[in-house]
Design a protein around this motif. Structure first.
Motif, mmCIF file in Angstrom:
data_model
loop_
_atom_site.group_PDB
_atom_site.id
_atom_site.type_symbol
_atom_site.label_atom_id
_atom_site.label_comp_id
_atom_site.label_asym_id
_atom_site.label_seq_id
_atom_site.Cartn_x
_atom_site.Cartn_y
_atom_site.Cartn_z
ATOM 1 N N ARG A 45 0.843 -1.212 0.000
ATOM 2 C CA ARG A 45 0.000 0.000 0.000
ATOM 3 C C ARG A 45 0.875 1.257 0.000
ATOM 4 O O ARG A 45 0.587 2.221 -0.708
ATOM 5 C CB ARG A 45 -0.918 0.011 1.217
ATOM 6 N N ASP A 46 1.928 1.244 0.830
ATOM 7 C CA ASP A 46 2.841 2.389 0.869
ATOM 8 C C ASP A 46 3.441 2.649 -0.508
ATOM 9 O O ASP A 46 3.604 3.792 -0.925
ATOM 10 C CB ASP A 46 3.960 2.165 1.887
ATOM 11 N N MET A 47 3.776 1.574 -1.227
ATOM 12 C CA MET A 47 4.329 1.721 -2.579
ATOM 13 C C MET A 47 3.292 2.327 -3.520
ATOM 14 O O MET A 47 3.576 3.286 -4.244
ATOM 15 C CB MET A 47 4.761 0.357 -3.122
ATOM 16 N N VAL A 48 2.103 1.768 -3.510
ATOM 17 C CA VAL A 48 1.037 2.219 -4.415
ATOM 18 C C VAL A 48 0.673 3.677 -4.132
ATOM 19 O O VAL A 48 0.431 4.455 -5.060
ATOM 20 C CB VAL A 48 -0.200 1.299 -4.295
ATOM 21 N N GLU A 49 0.667 4.047 -2.858
ATOM 22 C CA GLU A 49 0.251 5.391 -2.465
ATOM 23 C C GLU A 49 1.404 6.391 -2.434
ATOM 24 O O GLU A 49 1.220 7.533 -2.031
ATOM 25 C CB GLU A 49 -0.474 5.316 -1.124
ATOM 26 N N GLY A 50 2.601 5.969 -2.864
ATOM 27 C CA GLY A 50 3.718 6.889 -3.024
ATOM 28 C C GLY A 50 4.552 7.169 -1.793
ATOM 29 O O GLY A 50 5.399 8.051 -1.816
ATOM 30 N N ARG A 51 4.369 6.421 -0.713
ATOM 31 C CA ARG A 51 5.183 6.614 0.495
ATOM 32 C C ARG A 51 6.465 5.804 0.460
ATOM 33 O O ARG A 51 7.308 5.922 1.338
ATOM 34 C CB ARG A 51 4.367 6.265 1.736
ATOM 35 N N ASP A 52 6.609 4.960 -0.536
ATOM 36 C CA ASP A 52 7.797 4.130 -0.738
ATOM 37 C C ASP A 52 8.075 4.146 -2.233
ATOM 38 O O ASP A 52 7.150 4.041 -3.036
ATOM 39 C CB ASP A 52 7.514 2.706 -0.236
ATOM 40 N N THR A 53 9.330 4.277 -2.608
ATOM 41 C CA THR A 53 9.677 4.388 -4.033
ATOM 42 C C THR A 53 9.745 3.045 -4.756
ATOM 43 O O THR A 53 9.961 3.003 -5.968
ATOM 44 C CB THR A 53 11.022 5.111 -4.212
ATOM 45 N N THR A 54 9.564 1.920 -4.030
ATOM 46 C CA THR A 54 9.529 0.616 -4.671
ATOM 47 C C THR A 54 8.347 0.564 -5.631
ATOM 48 O O THR A 54 7.281 1.103 -5.338
ATOM 49 C CB THR A 54 9.406 -0.493 -3.602
ATOM 50 N N ARG A 55 8.539 -0.074 -6.785
ATOM 51 C CA ARG A 55 7.496 -0.156 -7.811
ATOM 52 C C ARG A 55 6.913 -1.568 -7.858
ATOM 53 O O ARG A 55 7.598 -2.508 -8.262
ATOM 54 C CB ARG A 55 8.071 0.209 -9.173
ATOM 55 N N PRO A 56 5.633 -1.747 -7.468
ATOM 56 C CA PRO A 56 5.022 -3.079 -7.431
ATOM 57 C C PRO A 56 4.177 -3.388 -8.674
ATOM 58 O O PRO A 56 3.472 -2.517 -9.201
ATOM 59 C CB PRO A 56 4.124 -2.993 -6.195
ATOM 60 N N PHE A 57 4.220 -4.652 -9.123
ATOM 61 C CA PHE A 57 3.472 -5.090 -10.307
ATOM 62 C C PHE A 57 2.891 -6.479 -10.082
ATOM 63 O O PHE A 57 3.458 -7.287 -9.358
ATOM 64 C CB PHE A 57 4.403 -5.188 -11.530
ATOM 65 N N LEU A 58 1.783 -6.749 -10.762
ATOM 66 C CA LEU A 58 1.301 -8.111 -10.889
ATOM 67 C C LEU A 58 1.963 -8.725 -12.107
ATOM 68 O O LEU A 58 2.152 -8.045 -13.124
ATOM 69 C CB LEU A 58 -0.216 -8.151 -11.089
ATOM 70 N N ILE A 59 2.308 -9.987 -12.018
ATOM 71 C CA ILE A 59 2.763 -10.757 -13.169
ATOM 72 C C ILE A 59 1.509 -11.363 -13.781
ATOM 73 O O ILE A 59 0.742 -12.042 -13.097
ATOM 74 C CB ILE A 59 3.738 -11.882 -12.757
ATOM 75 N N VAL A 60 1.295 -11.088 -15.059
ATOM 76 C CA VAL A 60 0.091 -11.552 -15.742
ATOM 77 C C VAL A 60 0.525 -12.474 -16.879
ATOM 78 O O VAL A 60 1.319 -12.088 -17.739
ATOM 79 C CB VAL A 60 -0.732 -10.359 -16.277
ATOM 80 N N LEU A 61 0.008 -13.691 -16.855
ATOM 81 C CA LEU A 61 0.341 -14.695 -17.862
ATOM 82 C C LEU A 61 -0.916 -15.012 -18.670
ATOM 83 O O LEU A 61 -1.900 -15.503 -18.113
ATOM 84 C CB LEU A 61 0.867 -15.967 -17.191
ATOM 85 N N GLY A 62 -0.882 -14.688 -19.962
ATOM 86 C CA GLY A 62 -2.044 -14.948 -20.808
ATOM 87 C C GLY A 62 -3.302 -14.283 -20.292
ATOM 88 O O GLY A 62 -4.380 -14.844 -20.383
ATOM 89 N N GLY A 63 -3.174 -13.097 -19.695
ATOM 90 C CA GLY A 63 -4.316 -12.354 -19.179
ATOM 91 C C GLY A 63 -4.714 -12.698 -17.760
ATOM 92 O O GLY A 63 -5.607 -12.073 -17.199
ATOM 93 N N GLU A 64 -4.049 -13.665 -17.139
ATOM 94 C CA GLU A 64 -4.381 -14.111 -15.780
ATOM 95 C C GLU A 64 -3.282 -13.713 -14.799
ATOM 96 O O GLU A 64 -2.113 -14.069 -14.990
ATOM 97 C CB GLU A 64 -4.545 -15.636 -15.771
ATOM 98 N N PRO A 65 -3.613 -12.981 -13.716
ATOM 99 C CA PRO A 65 -2.606 -12.671 -12.697
ATOM 100 C C PRO A 65 -2.112 -13.963 -12.046
ATOM 101 O O PRO A 65 -2.917 -14.788 -11.605
ATOM 102 C CB PRO A 65 -3.357 -11.817 -11.680
#
Length: 179
Positions: A45-65
């Motif tokens: 949440r801290d990453m998503v809301e900009g309180r941490d500079t780490t960049r989070p992503f979902l890995i999506v394979l063929g459209g499926e997380p």
């Protein structure tokens, strides 16, 4: 007949992904290597809301997380608080990028998805100009270490045995020393 490989994509984590991430973080195969699910989700949440500079992503394979991947900036962690607990951080170039990932869906484990996703993510990071890329698995996590080796990571000789419970690995296309 062989099936075509499914495309791997990376979607920035958004608040609507939190329930899925909580489910994954609560799964036994992740609890073994990650911390408390609520605490880990708080970091994300801290990453998503900009309180941490780490960049989070979902890995999506063929459209499926299917998993989670993030990258973080070593230079943002080279301060007294972090270096006190992780002295090896001071030995890395400040422009080094660290990567962490996990396959969230236990049905997708040991299928080569982690190493394929990591290789694809490294290509994206290189396209963005990042040259120094590390990953730091627990050396007892044999599945992760194998996947990272398959994706081109190798142990950093001068840091072996000095990183308190993690095996520091650098991507083998690396042209420069980490320091």
């Amino acid at each position: 007949m062989r099936s075509e490989p499914q495309p791997i994509d990376f979607i920035p984590v958004q608040p609507e992904h939190y329930p899925l991430l909580r489910t994954w973080l609560s799964a036994p195969h992740l609890r073994e290597w990650w911390g408390d699910p609520d605490e880990e989700l708080g970091y994300i949440r801290d990453m998503v809301e900009g309180r941490d500079t780490t960049r989070p992503f979902l890995i999506v394979l063929g459209g499926e997380p299917v998993g989670y991947i993030q990258y973080w900036f070593i230079g943002h962690r080279q301060n007294q608080q972090w270096v006190k607990d992780n002295p090896w951080l001071a030995e890395l170039s400040s422009d080094t990028i660290g990567v962490d990932l996990s396959i969230g869906d236990p049905r997708k484990l040991s299928r080569g998805i982690g190493s394929a996703a990591l290789a694809a993510f490294i290509r994206l990071l290189r396209e963005q100009g990042h040259e120094r890329i590390i990953i730091d698995p627990d050396p007892l996590n044999a599945r992760a270490v194998r996947a990272y080796m398959k994706a081109g990571f190798r142990p950093v000789p001068h840091l072996e045995g000095r990183t308190e419970g993690v095996l520091m690995m650098q991507h083998h296309d690396f042209e420069h020393e980490l320091t």
